[in-house]
Design a protein around this motif. Structure first.
Motif, PDB file in Angstrom:
ATOM      1  N   VAL A  33       0.874  -1.178   0.000  1.00  0.00           N
ATOM      2  CA  VAL A  33       0.000   0.000   0.000  1.00  0.00           C
ATOM      3  C   VAL A  33       0.904   1.217   0.000  1.00  0.00           C
ATOM      4  O   VAL A  33       1.804   1.343   0.847  1.00  0.00           O
ATOM      5  N   LEU A  34       0.708   2.084  -0.992  1.00  0.00           N
ATOM      6  CA  LEU A  34       1.533   3.283  -1.140  1.00  0.00           C
ATOM      7  C   LEU A  34       0.675   4.500  -0.867  1.00  0.00           C
ATOM      8  O   LEU A  34      -0.518   4.527  -1.192  1.00  0.00           O
ATOM      9  N   LYS A  35       1.296   5.507  -0.271  1.00  0.00           N
ATOM     10  CA  LYS A  35       0.544   6.713   0.045  1.00  0.00           C
ATOM     11  C   LYS A  35       1.346   7.932  -0.372  1.00  0.00           C
ATOM     12  O   LYS A  35       2.570   7.936  -0.249  1.00  0.00           O
ATOM     13  N   GLY A  36       0.657   8.914  -0.905  1.00  0.00           N
ATOM     14  CA  GLY A  36       1.344  10.130  -1.322  1.00  0.00           C
ATOM     15  C   GLY A  36       0.827  10.619  -2.655  1.00  0.00           C
ATOM     16  O   GLY A  36      -0.378  10.554  -2.922  1.00  0.00           O
ATOM     17  N   ASN A  37       1.750  11.062  -3.505  1.00  0.00           N
ATOM     18  CA  ASN A  37       1.382  11.666  -4.785  1.00  0.00           C
ATOM     19  C   ASN A  37       1.556  10.632  -5.895  1.00  0.00           C
ATOM     20  O   ASN A  37       2.658  10.156  -6.157  1.00  0.00           O
ATOM     21  N   LEU A  38       0.447  10.287  -6.575  1.00  0.00           N
ATOM     22  CA  LEU A  38       0.506   9.273  -7.634  1.00  0.00           C
ATOM     23  C   LEU A  38       1.062   9.840  -8.929  1.00  0.00           C
ATOM     24  O   LEU A  38       1.367   9.119  -9.860  1.00  0.00           O
ATOM     25  N   GLY A  39       1.182  11.173  -8.989  1.00  0.00           N
ATOM     26  CA  GLY A  39       1.725  11.780 -10.199  1.00  0.00           C
ATOM     27  C   GLY A  39       0.757  11.772 -11.366  1.00  0.00           C
ATOM     28  O   GLY A  39       1.169  11.848 -12.517  1.00  0.00           O
TER      29      GLY A  39
END
Lengths: 539, 326
Positions: A378-384
């Motif tokens: 699970v990744l969190k932040g800015n997906l770009g």
């Protein structure tokens, strides 16, 4: 003859050279040779991934080959030059031959050679009919032949017969049909289109409303994407069947469709879409090309709000359908783009329809979803997503991970129904599995013409290789005034104009019919009729 | 439909039996060939006539029919070899039939079965050539060993490297077109194998005809070059339309299975290349300066492309035809 202009002479000689059989032969060889790299080297049109692989394997060679068009052989100018020259040569050969053939059809069979004994098939006999009777019975026997009767000095009567004109007709049909085949192929490429689209098999719809409806769309040069046949399909279910070994035996999707006629009434028609059984609709064809799974994740945010994501993941192993992908979420209620860029979520990793764990490593044991599980980050932040770069729906933007704008916050294996909790209280649950199918829509307005010309190619070829062009001559010489027996001398001659041997038997049959068995004893056979074995007249 | 393991077992047993029978036929052909010394003198004038006459003289029949004399050992060996070849074909046919019954489908669904089918067609085509040839071409039967050699090699490869268990078809192959397209392809390939052998022997033969006979004993016992050339031509003329039909039905099937009738898939491309090479062969025979040895080379090249298409394209190059049970 006045001297021609040198340029005209040059053009004429070039044309003659181009249309000669020798040149055609060379061009045929070149065509075969030039097509080979299209099979041996990776091609952009077939599998761009393999071209990239080739670039990695041969970094010094690949750019050279690419510049020369070797990765797109069948669209390259040199390949086009070869087949265009070949077809020009073909036209230059076949058009004059057609004229010649028409003249032959209008003309009469050639006169009887002076000396029939020199022909490969020959018989001589004496009969007690008159010369006129002999000729008329020969005419009856040669009913389906083209014949011409002539008289020679001294009351001598001759009959020239020829048969097998269909050979040249077949030959001409074959070559013209090849031309038609090429033209239809080109028309189909220019006015056709092909589009691919993945659709979830849960009642999702897909409409052929324009290029934007597709994941990828390949139009012909004259297709602008407007005016596509406006049909829709709805994928209700997808049911593959497998052997216990995991070998698939049948892929079948249960679909409904609406043709352009049904759009007003809104009526749906059921159809079983399967491999080898496309749906043909409004001049387009819908194919079932592939399938896979979309894992369903439900994210419960700390606020209590829930979001569900069902996104197709792509198979990395076609036998077991172990798949990879990325399902992304925007946090609910966040409108400020700056905030949003810190809190986007992505679930990436592997999906196995029938999970088999090797330690913590997830693999798949079977292509059907008997025991689904996922191994996810699970990744969190800015997906770009707003970066302006092209994005694959199957993976997150790696540069965002590298720059630290997107950070891993959890890694876990989940079976169906299991969930994990992030530090901020967000809960990610693996809820279900939905199959997806990949569809292809193809449109080729000229493909019936291609089929027609292909069948003409086949028919023409069959005629030209099976029919024998052959000639038969009869010369009946009446008895001279001082001939004691008063018998007519009958001479028969035969010549096959084509390579196929075997005319000898037919000649012998006709000869036996023309010279009745009663007189057979008096047959003064000069030469037996042997096979011509490759002899052609005019050689 | 489940696979019947008993039938599949007997199918494989018949396959290996056929291979052994063909090998025995080859041994007998070899005996015939080696013992044929006495007849070479009788065959010699024919050869000389071929070399000198370059055409019509080649088919002059032997003055006295050899059948009158008591059959020599080589004659008997040759006859039994042909009988064994027929028996081998029957057993191999049974092997394919059992395969098909065991799996409940046409018996050319993977490369093992397809290669076997091609070999069977080649052997049957060869037997048809033999039976249609009356006394017209003496010594034609001796070619048997050269036809069986590639057949046995291909069958050996099929039974070892390419072997696949009997199983139902994968979805892409599950269509009635497999009965039409693949049978056309295997019939054409099998006949073209005979044509390729004839052209190769033609080249050997014309070299020996140009040389003193003492220097080429093996080649001197081959049938005359005209006979070989005509055998190559007539088999190719039969096979070429069948191959054309095979390519066209392949395109029709591809339209239903893959969404386009022609997509330059490696298999399609090489099939077209083979078609073009055989078209070259037919044109070369009508072009001055290209008859004879050059045409024969083109025919051999054509068969080379067919073999390349069967093995290299299916096994090495990744394409849509790369199922094969490998």
């Amino acid at each position: 003859m006045p001297r021609r202009h040198p340029v005209l002479a040059f053009l004429r000689n070039t044309w003659r050279g181009l249309t000669s059989m020798r040149t055609a032969l060379m061009l045929l060889f070149l065509l075969a040779l030039a097509a080979l790299p299209g099979a041996l080297l990776p091609q952009y049109s077939l599998n761009p991934g393999l071209v990239d692989q080739y670039y990695d394997d041969y970094p010094w060679l690949a750019p050279v080959l690419d510049a020369l068009g070797f990765f797109e052989v069948f669209a390259s100018p040199w390949f086009a030059a070869i087949y265009l020259l070949l077809f020009i040569s073909l036209v230059g050969c076949v058009v004059p031959r057609t004229g010649e053939y028409v003249r032959q059809l209008r003309g009469v069979p050639v006169a009887t050679p002076r000396n029939l004994a020199r022909l490969p098939h020959h018989t001589r006999a004496t009969v007690d009919h008159t010369a006129a009777d002999t000729i008329s019975s020969a005419r009856r026997r040669l009913r389906r032949w083209r014949v011409a009767e002539r008289t020679e000095p001294g009351g001598v009567r001759t009959l020239s017969a020829e048969r097998g004109y269909a050979r040249e007709a077949g030959n001409l049909v074959f070559h013209f049909a090849l031309l038609g085949l090429l033209v239809s192929f080109a028309i189909g490429t220019v006015f056709g289109y092909e589009g691919q689209r993945i659709v979830l098999a849960d009642g999702s719809q897909f409409c052929n409303s324009g290029p934007f409806a597709y994941d990828s769309f390949t139009p012909g040069t004259m297709v602008d994407g407007t005016g596509l046949a406006p049909f829709c399909v709805r994928i209700n279910d997808f049911e593959p069947t497998y052997l216990p070994s995991g070998q698939p035996t049948q892929y079948r999707a249960d679909i409904d469709y609406q043709g352009s006629d049904d759009l007003a009434s809104g009526q749906w028609h059921p159809y079983q879409l399967a491999v080898n059984e496309p749906l043909r609709l409004d001049g387009a064809r819908v194919y079932l090309l592939g399938h896979g799974y979309a894992p369903e994740f439900t994210v419960t945010f700390p606020s209590g709000q829930q979001r569900t994501g069902v996104v197709q993941w792509r198979p990395v192993n076609l036998a077991t359908l172990l798949s990879e992908g990325a399902t992304t979420f925007d946090p609910p209620g966040v409108t400020d783009p700056a905030h949003l860029r810190e809190r986007q979520l992505a679930i990436t990793g592997l999906f196995a329809p029938t999970a088999a764990f090797r330690g913590e490593m997830l693999t798949s044991a079977f292509p059907q979803p008997f025991a689904p599980a996922v191994a996810i980050d699970v990744l969190k932040g800015n997906l770009g997503i707003n970066s302006g770069r092209g994005q694959s729906i199957f993976e997150v933007d790696g540069s965002m991970v590298e720059s630290g704008q997107l950070q891993r916050v959890a890694r876990e294996n989940l079976r169906l129904g299991e969930q994990l909790r992030l530090d901020d209280g967000t809960v990610v649950r693996f809820d279900g599995v939905t199959p997806w199918v990949s569809l292809q829509v193809s449109h080729d307005p000229a493909q019936l013409w291609v089929l027609t010309f292909a069948l003409l190619v086949l028919g023409g070829l069959g005629l030209s290789l099976s029919v024998k062009r052959r000639r038969f001559w009869v010369r009946a010489t009446p008895p001279g005034p001082d001939d004691p027996d008063g018998l007519t001398v009958v001479e028969l001659g035969g010549l096959a104009r084509t390579e196929a041997a075997g005319y000898g038997e037919e000649f012998d049959r006709i000869a036996a019919d023309l010279v009745p068995t009663g007189t057979a004893a008096r047959l003064a056979t000069v030469g037996t009729s042997g096979d011509t074995s490759g002899r052609k007249d005019g050689e | 439909m489940p696979v019947d393991p008993v039938l599949a077992f007997y199918g494989d047993l018949a396959f290996y039996t056929a291979l052994v029978v063909y090998l025995s036929a080859m041994v007998l052909h070899a005996i015939e060939y080696a013992a044929g010394r006495g007849e070479t003198s009788a065959a010699q004038p024919v050869a000389v006539a071929c070399a000198g006459g370059g055409g019509l003289g080649a088919l002059t029949r032997p003055a006295e029919p050899p059948a009158r004399a008591p059959r020599s050992r080589s004659e008997r060996a040759g006859r039994v070899a042909v009988l064994l070849t027929g028996l081998g074909a029957a057993v191999q046919g049974a092997s394919l039939l059992l395969r098909g019954l065991a799996a409940g489908r046409v018996p050319w669904g993977n490369m093992y079965e397809f290669t076997s089918a091609i070999c069977l067609v080649a052997v049957v085509a060869w037997l048809v050539v033999l039976t249609r040839q009356r006394s017209g071409a003496p010594g034609l039967r001796r070619l048997g060993i050269f036809v069986l050699l590639p057949v046995v090699i291909l069958l050996f490869l099929a039974g070892t490297v390419l072997y696949a268990e009997a199983a139902p078809l994968i979805p892409a192959l599950n269509s009635y077109w497999i009965a039409i397209h693949v049978s056309a392809a295997s019939i054409a390939s099998g006949i073209l194998l005979v044509a390729g052998v004839a052209s190769a022997l033609y080249l050997v033969r014309i070299r020996s005809e140009a040389r003193p006979p003492a220097r080429s004993r093996i080649a001197a016992r081959l049938p005359g070059s005209t006979v070989l050339d005509r055998l190559a031509y007539r088999t190719t003329v039969v096979a070429f339309p069948i191959w054309t039909f095979g390519v066209i039905t392949g395109a029709i099937w591809a339209e239903a299975a893959w969404g386009r009738y022609w997509g330059w898939d490696p298999k399609e491309t090489v099939a077209l290349v083979a078609w073009v090479v055989y078209a070259c062969y037919l044109h070369a025979r009508a072009t001055a300066g290209w008859r004879g040895a050059r045409s024969a080379w083109i025919n051999i090249l054509g068969f080379g492309v067919m073999v390349f298409n069967l093995f290299f394209v299916n096994i090495v190059i990744a394409g849509l035809h790369s199922y094969a049970g490998l």
